[in-house]
Design an enzyme around this catalytic site. Sequence first.
Site, PDB file in Angstrom:
ATOM      1  CB  CYS A 112      -0.941  -0.002   1.203  1.00 56.97           C
ATOM      2  SG  CYS A 112      -1.993  -1.467   1.284  1.00 56.97           S
ATOM      3  CG  ASN A 160      -6.965  -1.416   1.168  1.00 53.77           C
ATOM      4  OD1 ASN A 160      -6.181  -1.123   0.277  1.00 53.77           O
ATOM      5  ND2 ASN A 160      -6.555  -1.741   2.378  1.00 53.77           N
ATOM      6  CG  HIS A 186      -3.401   2.971   2.053  1.00 50.73           C
ATOM      7  ND1 HIS A 186      -3.940   2.494   0.874  1.00 50.73           N
ATOM      8  CD2 HIS A 186      -3.461   1.938   2.934  1.00 50.73           C
ATOM      9  CE1 HIS A 186      -4.300   1.237   1.043  1.00 50.73           C
ATOM     10  NE2 HIS A 186      -4.024   0.873   2.280  1.00 50.73           N
TER      11      HIS A 186
END
Length: 343
Positions: A122, A299, A268
């Site tokens: 990420c 996500n 993020h």
Amino acid sequence: MAKIKPSKGAPYARILGVGGYRPTRVVPNEVILEKIDSSDEWIRSRSGIETRHWAGPEETVAAMAIEASGKAIADAGIDAERIGAVVVSTVSHFSQTPAVATEIADKLGTDKAAAFDISAGCAGFGYGLTLAKGMVVEGSAEYVLVIGVERLSDLTDLEDRATAFLFGDGAGAVVVGPSKEPAIGPTVWGSEGDKSETIKQTVSWDRFAVGDVSQLPLDSQGNIKFPAITQEGQAVFRWAVFEMAKVAQQALDAAGITADDLDVFIPHQANVRIIDSMVKTLKLPEHVTVARDIRTTGNTSAASIPLAMERLLATGEAKSGDTALVIGFGAGLVYAATVVTLP
């Protein structure tokens, strides 16, 4: 002793264009609830996620990246052949070699651009952005394409109550090029490998290939489960909230600005509660626009920051020239934060 000629690039680098691609299939929480004991209210309250996008058979990692990249190149106002390097961050391209970046560089029509993949979870977009900045300033490439792309639906265990609702698919891309003034700040990045067990792949590829049922996880029907991403939710939450707020502040300090100078915050897109906690800890003023793209995108790991950036600019919630703090964090555990001027 021979003297090596010094490299000569641009004085600074900046993001010149951004593009995104979200798969056509929108998946609501109701679909996730078919295989886990939970509720729509629980998923929304714990993560903020209402829907996510899942890729179809034709929406491969390469295909999604090419779509996003084409938009970023057009937004930057340059021809693809001027791209000197293509950097792709992904953990969901299953062919070990060659790098998917080489296929993307060719399909986009670059002139034999350098091309490689990185695996930084990420935080991958931040890692790629830092590499791109270095190439532009050093002079090894005038324009660099940085892509974050994931098909995390392929790595999702739909029977895992802790993660089944989290992940989505998509691609985000930016073009980094020369600038006459600083527009990408110093990067604060690092890793904490002692915490690597908190986010990981359930089974390594070599163990999965052996197919020994006694050593592999099984689904509710007794079939071997495909490798998936799993995490220790509470441990990750605590680390992200407390440690990443410190890293974000360090990035502000490194750029020589304060929270009051910010226009936009693009973290993020891991969890709305993490985002809201970071906003509070950093004491961001009310005028700062905060990306919460996770609500409808989920996500998407390395793709989440450029996708969120693209949406904020497309909707007018952010504008060209705004000062934004971006921070990515995830498996490894790795992280990267910097301050940028939006394209």
